[in-house]
Enzyme design. Structure first.
Site, PDB file in Angstrom:
ATOM      1  N   ASP A 190       6.992  -0.672 -14.193  1.00  0.00           N
ATOM      2  CA  ASP A 190       6.872   0.662 -13.593  1.00  0.00           C
ATOM      3  C   ASP A 190       8.039   0.933 -12.649  1.00  0.00           C
ATOM      4  O   ASP A 190       8.202   2.059 -12.180  1.00  0.00           O
ATOM      5  CB  ASP A 190       5.546   0.792 -12.826  1.00  0.00           C
ATOM      6  CG  ASP A 190       5.337  -0.326 -11.814  1.00  0.00           C
ATOM      7  OD1 ASP A 190       5.423  -1.508 -12.205  1.00  0.00           O
ATOM      8  OD2 ASP A 190       5.111  -0.022 -10.633  1.00  0.00           O
ATOM      9  N   GLY A 230       0.559   4.652 -11.661  1.00  0.00           N
ATOM     10  CA  GLY A 230       0.829   6.045 -11.285  1.00  0.00           C
ATOM     11  C   GLY A 230       1.290   6.171  -9.850  1.00  0.00           C
ATOM     12  O   GLY A 230       1.328   5.197  -9.094  1.00  0.00           O
TER      13      GLY A 230
HETATM   14  P1  AMP Z   1       5.586  -0.285  -5.925  1.00  0.00           P
HETATM   15  O1  AMP Z   1       5.456  -1.768  -5.994  1.00  0.00           O
HETATM   16  O2  AMP Z   1       5.970   0.255  -4.575  1.00  0.00           O
HETATM   17  O3  AMP Z   1       6.438   0.257  -7.012  1.00  0.00           O
HETATM   18  O4  AMP Z   1       4.121   0.307  -6.144  1.00  0.00           O
HETATM   19  C1  AMP Z   1       3.266  -0.087  -7.187  1.00  0.00           C
HETATM   20  C2  AMP Z   1       2.091   0.854  -7.294  1.00  0.00           C
HETATM   21  O5  AMP Z   1       1.332   0.850  -6.107  1.00  0.00           O
HETATM   22  C3  AMP Z   1       2.446   2.299  -7.548  1.00  0.00           C
HETATM   23  O6  AMP Z   1       1.469   2.822  -8.382  1.00  0.00           O
HETATM   24  C4  AMP Z   1       2.391   2.907  -6.175  1.00  0.00           C
HETATM   25  O7  AMP Z   1       2.165   4.298  -6.202  1.00  0.00           O
HETATM   26  C5  AMP Z   1       1.221   2.170  -5.554  1.00  0.00           C
HETATM   27  N1  AMP Z   1       1.275   2.094  -4.094  1.00  0.00           N
HETATM   28  C6  AMP Z   1       2.111   1.348  -3.337  1.00  0.00           C
HETATM   29  N2  AMP Z   1       1.847   1.516  -2.027  1.00  0.00           N
HETATM   30  C7  AMP Z   1       0.825   2.387  -1.933  1.00  0.00           C
HETATM   31  C8  AMP Z   1       0.080   2.968  -0.845  1.00  0.00           C
HETATM   32  N3  AMP Z   1       0.354   2.672   0.430  1.00  0.00           N
HETATM   33  N4  AMP Z   1      -0.911   3.828  -1.169  1.00  0.00           N
HETATM   34  C9  AMP Z   1      -1.186   4.141  -2.437  1.00  0.00           C
HETATM   35  N5  AMP Z   1      -0.545   3.627  -3.500  1.00  0.00           N
HETATM   36  C10 AMP Z   1       0.442   2.762  -3.258  1.00  0.00           C
HETATM   37 MG    MG Z   2       7.157   1.657  -7.998  1.00  0.00          MG
END
Ligand code: AMP
Ligand code: MG
Length: 487
Positions: free
Chosen positions: A254, A92
């Site tokens: 995702d 999410g």
């Molecule tokens: P991503 O690899 O950037 O697509 O992120 C993968 C998951 O980690 C997603 O659910 C993002 O919303 C969550 N996410 C990444 N960075 C953060 C952060 N600094 N704080 C909270 N959730 C994060």
């Molecule tokens: Mg992402």
């Protein structure tokens, strides 16, 4: 505290209304001292937004989610995902919000979304924040991709929040305002499927058909037609990445859209020298998402989408699987056709040139690029000049000149079309050393290098005086490039 605003931004909440199980109403964290770093004026116009209003203090607060247009329902979206092959049932939007949908000037529905807007119920251990460098990287690279004609989410603005964010060092925080034809992901379907709620899965599929693949609604089997359409869109997308040398870096389920747009620019980069084994992401130890692996990774993700859709494809599970397998076979066909046609165009090969001549020309030149460590972008652009009679720029890129000269003569004998080549082989891509230079300066408060880089990459096919250094390969001492994820 967010307040509603009379700012005339007509934001709908169709996703939140139709799929409440996937939407947690939420508010952005308060940005202590927001100021605009970059605003995409042409995109604002396209969206029917007034760029001058977005530059006002209230407009900037809108771009970080601290004022919410009347009628909007910002939500964090729920989705699952396979990350590097391992399944996470609940990912999410941990640090992002869908502000809502708006209808652009050509009548298309577009999501307006924020990244870096604070912790949500999906944040797990994360701080919910983003920092200036990575948000500007997404801005630059997504706008470059758009200018290259590759389907992608767009970037409307990056706003520095005034908040200090703890990473390896303390860095300035930022919010990216992003625009997409939607934020539906393979992971959205995995989440709906895992919930066991078949009605939710069907509503999600109907929503996706209506927004992205409306022809599927009239097909004999709409949900199979939806899957066919996503397979085709992704096969075509990844072929375009491969033709231009784009490495996404985190092709988790995702991070793969149902629309066929590139999404979630993290540790992404453009190839300098051509090598299928290139990996830029510091967390991709096994090379799962290496440049040359991207078609395989995309197909693997689509198999996960098929699994999620199975109950909608046929009530008999074996029949459903057979249909999905058959449809997924379309990936290789569409990908190969798109990639081969693209390679022919890059080489300016005349239409009708038989495969028996074209295929070895393509295969052999790629092998030469690899073994000679040749810069991909410089080479293909240089071929335009070569076909006009100036052979030296490309010859200068090869160590094994006899082998290259042999190829060159065979290629020239096909009568390549230089003008057509210049329309598909960019002069300017966001090269890693230039991106790093621009982001480092912007993080220190100087956004001039970013502005110049953007100027080059948003018009990638037209060579312009004064932009020479934006067309040149990385300096020898730039070394091996790594970008970091989760930033
Ligand atoms: P991503 O690899 O950037 O697509 O992120 C993968 C998951 O980690 C997603 O659910 C993002 O919303 C969550 N996410 C990444 N960075 C953060 C952060 N600094 N704080 C909270 N959730 C994060
Ligand atoms: Mg992402």
């Amino acid at each position: 505290m967010s307040v509603t605003t009379p700012l005339t931004v007509g934001l709908g909440n169709r996703f939140a209304r139709e799929l409440p199980e996937l939407a947690v109403p939420w508010q952005a964290a308060e940005a202590p001292d927001p100021h605009l770093l970059v605003l995409n004026d042409p995109l604002a116009v396209e969206l029917g937004l007034d760029a001058d209003v977005l530059r006002t203090p209230e407009g900037v607060r809108l771009l970080v989610g601290n004022v919410v247009p009347e009628g909007a329902t910002p939500v964090a979206q729920a989705y699952s995902g396979h990350q590097f092959g391992g399944y996470s049932p609940r990912l999410g939007d941990g640090r992002a919000l869908l502000l809502g949908e708006l209808v652009d000037r050509s009548g298309r529905t577009r999501d307006l979304h924020l990244k870096g807007s604070g912790r949500t119920p999906f944040a797990r251990g994360g701080d919910g924040l983003a920092v200036v460098g990575p948000m500007l990287r997404e801005y630059v690279v997504s706008e470059a991709m758009h200018a290259l004609g590759i389907p992608t989410t767009r970037s409307l603005a990056v706003v520095a929040t005034g908040q200090q964010v703890q990473r390896e060092t303390v860095l300035p925080g930022a919010v990216l305002a992003r625009v997409a034809s939607s934020h539906l992901r393979v992971g959205s379907f995995q989440y709906a499927r895992a919930s066991g709620d078949l009605d939710l899965l069907r509503r999600l599929a109907d929503h996706a058909i209506s927004r992205h693949h409306p022809d599927a609604a009239d097909a004999p089997q709409p949900y199979l037609a939806l899957f066919d359409a996503v397979v085709a869109a992704q096969a075509s997308l990844v072929a375009q990445w491969m033709l231009v040398g784009f490495v996404h870096g985190v092709m988790n389920t995702d991070n793969m859209t149902i629309s066929g747009e590139t999404i979630d620019y993290g540790p992404c980069a453009f190839l300098d020298v051509f090598d299928p084994e290139t990996v830029y992401s510091s967390i991709d130890q096994g090379g799962r998402y290496a440049f040359g692996m991207q078609p395989v990774a995309a197909e693997w993700n689509l198999a996960r989408l098929a699994e999620a859709l199975l109950p909608l494809l046929h009530e008999d599970k074996d029949r459903a699987i057979a249909l999905a397998v058959d449809s997924l076979a379309g990936f290789t066909r569409t990908y190969s056709a798109a990639w081969s046609a693209g390679m022919r165009a890059k080489l300016g090969l005349p239409e009708g040139l038989e495969d028996a001549l074209a295929t070895p020309l393509v295969d052999e030149v790629l092998a030469l690029l690899r073994s000679n460590h040749v810069d991909l972008t410089s080479f293909f652009r240089g071929l335009g000049a070569a076909s006009r009679g100036d052979l030296e720029p490309t010859r200068g890129l090869f160590l094994d000149l006899p082998a290259y000269d042999e190829w060159l003569q065979r290629w020239l004998a096909t009568g390549p079309d230089a003008d057509a080549m210049d329309e598909v082989n960019p002069v300017y891509v966001p090269r890693n050393h230039l991106v790093e230079e621009a982001l480092a300066a912007a993080t220190e408060g100087d956004s001039a290098p970013l502005g110049r880089l953007l100027e080059a990459v948003v018009d990638p096919f037209t060579e312009r005086p004064g932009l020479e250094r934006y067309a040149e390969p990385a300096p020898e001492d730039f070394g091996s490039y790594t970008t970091f994820c989760g930033t």
